[in-house]
Design an enzyme around this catalytic site. Structure first.
Site, PDB file in Angstrom:
ATOM      1  CD  GLU A  40      -1.574   2.474   1.549  1.00 55.13           C
ATOM      2  OE1 GLU A  40      -0.989   3.335   0.584  1.00 55.13           O
ATOM      3  OE2 GLU A  40      -1.353   2.680   2.548  1.00 55.13           O
TER       4      GLU A  40
ATOM      5  CD  GLU B 128       2.475   7.197  -0.054  1.00 53.01           C
ATOM      6  OE1 GLU B 128       2.644   5.849   0.170  1.00 53.01           O
ATOM      7  OE2 GLU B 128       1.569   7.775   0.515  1.00 53.01           O
TER       8      GLU B 128
END
Length: 610
Positions: free
Chosen positions: A70, A79
């Site tokens: 995740e 990210e």
């Protein structure tokens, strides 16, 4: 822990292994505490490293069969999803691994929105202001702008004022089960569904969690999830809940937008690199991801909208014009990072000497002022970017001439995400200027007023309240470290956090607005204490209160810049109660206290309900 439990269920005790990596050491230590609390220390191997620092034969005994990850932000890629997956497929996984998630798909939709237009088109908005100050002169329309990227925003809050100009369209698919490409481009044909002007693209993503396509998660805005005409996968239960960890994203279409007529076919080019997705709507639009020049400033969309706001600009102009009317050849300090005030003061009185501090912008601010000076009919020998800290200034820097004007918005570059009272740095630095000031020095703003109101904030409270049982695992130990704000033991109070209250899901004011304390900037900074009794005006469940600072610009207190929840350009502080409380007019009273520590600049609150 879920993976270890599932592995034990399928393979039995001692079969297989689960490895977890967390490069941020405090989070890794917290993870070990959670494992201990759940008796799983020996069932999960924890490595305080990035995944691209792991090696098969060292940390891992063999290539992994399953990857669970995740590493998604609101845009999906920010990210480092792509480089992380690339390394995992190259170095850590078997040839055909199973992955959770299985796939991610990004979507977009064209919208018309005056509010979103104001958040990026400064040139045309300041042209409408027609006040003679040009932050973006002709030929330099992009010299002060928002960053050319997608901007995370709770777009559900804009649902009533957005006009949809297309159906949702698919942009990119990313398969987690195979090595992703670093760069792709695609051209998308979009059929306009209404006449209008496309000011922005609102985007979101949908996760397919399993290979069979039975479990999905979506960050789509509510109007998409509720539309029966849109062919999108159904998502897991609870998807109507507001959440703060993932939002939608907004890509601003350059200038006044792209006109469209119903049934017109529009062309969009989408590009992704390793960390972002960008768009090109018009053939003449600036290249996606182009590096800005050294004199090009990028500010937040909220600051761009504020700088184009005619009412805000005229308020500052009138106050400074009145202050300067009784001062000949003033020496002025712009104490913060306001390029607007630097240009404004210099243009209103040609005989003034303006010293700009630009504590955050520094050389960027100086290069920008030089670039736009001629267009504003300014001579650079009257504007000086001092390049010193406030504490280092002496009368030598002002040729032994006293300062009789100190101004600030206040705005400090890089602090946009902080609590409102971080801008009391203006008061602290104004105090350092004391030996340099004339007796009749004018300070703008003259005063700050700390204001608040009690609020019902069920969505925000639910997203910030303490964790207990999560999927059958005890998470009580994480609450202090993660800054949980609600449902804490005893009377323990969580931290006050910065939010755009208008983006916090369902909100309702339960009291009138109260003033809690004044900050008088004509005095040196000092400790402040305020208290008041709050009487509730409406029934409801009180989750906490919103708090902000209104800025009084003039000594007559006739010009006030309001920064409360209705003002969408400023963040407010939100102090959540340890427990939500049902309140009723006439029967419920809340006592609120606040204290300002001048040394740290921190405000602390205490509230009790009776």
């Amino acid at each position: 822990m879920m993976a270890a439990r599932a592995l034990a269920t399928v393979g039995g005790e001692g079969i297989g292994s689960v490895s977890a990596c967390e490069s941020y050491l405090p989070m890794g230590k917290l993870m070990r505490r959670v494992l201990r609390a759940n008796g799983m220390v020996n069932k999960v191997k924890v490595f305080h490293k990035r995944s691209d620092e792991l090696k098969v034969g060292a940390e891992l005994d063999s290539p992994a069969d399953i990857l669970v990850s995740e590493i998604l932000d609101s845009e999906l890629l920010g990210e480092g999803l792509i480089p992380t997956l690339q390394h995992a497929h190259d170095m850590l996984l078997v040839k055909k691994p199973k992955t959770v998630p299985f796939r991610a798909t990004t979507y977009g939709q064209l919208v018309e929105s005056t509010f979103l237009w104001k958040m990026h088109d400064l040139h045309n908005n300041e042209a409408n202001a027609a006040d003679g100050v040009w932050l973006t002169p002709g030929g330099m329309e992009r010299i002060l702008s928002v960053k050319l990227q997608q901007h995370a925003m709770q777009c559900d809050a804009l649902a009533d004022e957005i006009r949809l100009l297309s159906e949702p369209f698919k942009v990119f698919e990313f398969d987690f089960w195979k090595r992703p490409d670093s760069h792709r481009e695609t051209k998308i044909k979009i059929k306009a569904t209404a006449d209008g002007c496309a000011h922005a693209i609102i985007s979101w993503w949908v996760l397919q969690l399993d290979s069979s396509g039975s479990v999905f998660y979506s960050t789509a805005p509510r109007w998409v999830r509720q539309s029966s005409s849109v062919d999108l996968p159904l998502c897991a239960d609870g998807m109507k809940d507001w959440c703060d960890h993932w939002k939608q994203c907004v890509w601003f279409i350059h200038g006044t937008g792209t006109p469209s007529t119903k049934n017109q076919n529009l062309s969009l080019r989408a590009i992704h690199n390793q960390t972002s997705i960008s768009y090109q709507m018009n053939i003449n639009e600036e290249g996606c991801g182009r590096s800005p020049k050294s004199d090009h400033l990028t500010l937040s969309p909220e600051r761009i909208a504020l700088y184009g706001d005619k009412g805000w600009r005229s308020a500052l102009i009138s106050v400074i014009r009145n202050a300067m009317s009784v001062r000949s050849s003033p020496t002025c300090i712009v104490a913060d990072d306001s390029v607007f005030l630097a240009l404004l003061v210099s243009s209103l009185l040609p005989s003034s000497k303006v010293i700009t501090m630009f504590p955050g912008l520094r050389d960027k601010g100086a290069n920008y002022i030089r670039a736009v000076a001629d267009a504003n009919n300014l001579s650079m020998d009257r504007i000086e970017v001092i390049g010193k800290r406030a504490s280092s200034l002496t009368m030598d820097d002002f040729k032994h001439k006293k300062v009789n004007l100190i101004v600030g918005e206040p705005f400090y570059y890089g602090s946009e995400g902080m609590l409102p009272w971080q801008n009391l740095r203006f008061w602290s630095e104004r105090t350092l200027f004391d030996p340099l000031l004339s007796e009749d020095a004018f300070i703008m703003p003259c005063k700050g007023i700390l204001r608040f109101c009690a609020m019902s904030l069920p969505d925000l409270w639910r997203s910030r309240c303490s964790l207990k049982d999560v999927e059958g695992f005890d998470h009580l130990v994480v609450n202090d470290t993660l800054g949980a704000c609600g449902d804490l033991p005893g009377e323990q109070q969580g931290p006050c956090l910065p939010y755009y209250v208008w983006q916090c899901g369902y909100t309702k004011k339960l009291s009138k607005v109260y003033s809690l304390m004044d900050f008088n900037f004509s005095e040196p900074i000092h400790s402040c204490f305020g208290e008041t009794k709050v009487e509730f005006a409406h029934d409801g469940i009180c989750h906490g209160f919103a708090v902000w600072i209104d800025w009084v610009l003039d000594e007559k207190k006739s010009v006030v810049i309001a920064a409360g929840p209705e003002s969408r350009y400023w963040k407010q502080g939100v102090q959540l109660l340890s427990k939500p409380v049902q309140v009723n007019p006439g029967n419920s009273v809340m006592h609120v206290e606040a204290y300002l520590d001048p040394g740290t600049g921190e405000l602390t609150f205490k509230c009790t309900l009776s």
